[in-house]
Design a protein around this motif. Structure first.
Motif, short mmCIF file in Angstrom:
data_model
loop_
_atom_site.label_atom_id
_atom_site.label_comp_id
_atom_site.label_asym_id
_atom_site.label_seq_id
_atom_site.Cartn_x
_atom_site.Cartn_y
_atom_site.Cartn_z
N LYS A 93 0.34 9.69 -5.38
CA LYS A 93 0.65 11.09 -5.05
C LYS A 93 1.47 11.74 -6.15
O LYS A 93 1.29 12.91 -6.45
CB LYS A 93 1.37 11.18 -3.70
N LEU A 114 0.82 -1.21 0.00
CA LEU A 114 0.00 0.00 0.00
C LEU A 114 0.86 1.26 0.00
O LEU A 114 0.57 2.21 -0.73
CB LEU A 114 -0.96 0.01 1.19
N SER A 115 1.91 1.29 0.78
CA SER A 115 2.77 2.49 0.85
C SER A 115 3.33 2.86 -0.52
O SER A 115 3.38 4.04 -0.88
CB SER A 115 3.92 2.26 1.82
N THR A 116 3.73 1.88 -1.29
CA THR A 116 4.26 2.12 -2.63
C THR A 116 3.18 2.66 -3.55
O THR A 116 3.41 3.61 -4.31
CB THR A 116 4.85 0.82 -3.22
N HIS A 117 1.99 2.08 -3.47
CA HIS A 117 0.87 2.56 -4.29
C HIS A 117 0.50 4.00 -3.93
O HIS A 117 0.24 4.81 -4.82
CB HIS A 117 -0.36 1.66 -4.13
N ILE A 118 0.51 4.32 -2.66
CA ILE A 118 0.19 5.68 -2.22
C ILE A 118 1.21 6.66 -2.81
O ILE A 118 0.84 7.70 -3.35
CB ILE A 118 0.16 5.78 -0.69
N ALA A 119 2.48 6.33 -2.71
CA ALA A 119 3.53 7.20 -3.25
C ALA A 119 3.36 7.40 -4.75
O ALA A 119 3.48 8.53 -5.25
CB ALA A 119 4.91 6.63 -2.94
N LYS A 167 -4.17 -1.54 7.03
CA LYS A 167 -3.72 -0.17 6.78
C LYS A 167 -4.77 0.45 5.87
O LYS A 167 -5.33 -0.23 5.01
CB LYS A 167 -2.37 -0.16 6.08
N ILE A 182 -6.24 4.34 3.87
CA ILE A 182 -6.13 5.74 3.52
C ILE A 182 -7.37 6.09 2.70
O ILE A 182 -7.94 5.21 2.03
CB ILE A 182 -4.83 6.03 2.72
N GLU A 221 -3.61 10.83 6.06
CA GLU A 221 -2.41 10.02 5.87
C GLU A 221 -2.77 8.55 6.14
O GLU A 221 -3.81 8.26 6.72
CB GLU A 221 -1.31 10.48 6.82
N MET A 222 -1.89 7.64 5.72
CA MET A 222 -2.16 6.22 5.93
C MET A 222 -2.32 5.94 7.42
O MET A 222 -1.50 6.35 8.23
CB MET A 222 -1.04 5.35 5.36
N ILE A 233 -2.69 3.08 10.36
CA ILE A 233 -2.34 1.68 10.61
C ILE A 233 -3.09 1.20 11.84
O ILE A 233 -2.94 1.75 12.93
CB ILE A 233 -0.82 1.53 10.80
#
Length: 60
Positions: free
Chosen positions: A30, A22-27, A47, A49, A39-40, A42
């Motif tokens: 953006k 998920l963190s990679t997809h969010i970046a 997780k 957003i 923000e994400m 947890i």
């Protein structure tokens, strides 16, 4: 919401998309100028957003 907006009728329905990384997809989103309401977050076992507009994500 972090900006003190209150929930309103419409556009606040949940859509659940399960993804790996998920963190990679969010970046990546953006970088494509997708805006998020928060923000994400947890929580135990998940997780999450909230995008400003879900159609921005569904059509990318």
């Amino acid at each position: 919401m972090p900006d003190d907006r209150q929930q309103e009728q419409g556009e606040w329905n949940r859509t659940v998309l399960q993804v790996q990384g998920l963190s990679t997809h969010i970046a990546d989103l953006k970088k494509q100028t997708v805006h998020f309401r928060n923000e994400m977050k947890i929580d135990p076992g998940r997780k999450q957003i909230r995008p400003e507009k879900i159609e921005q994500i569904l059509y990318i």
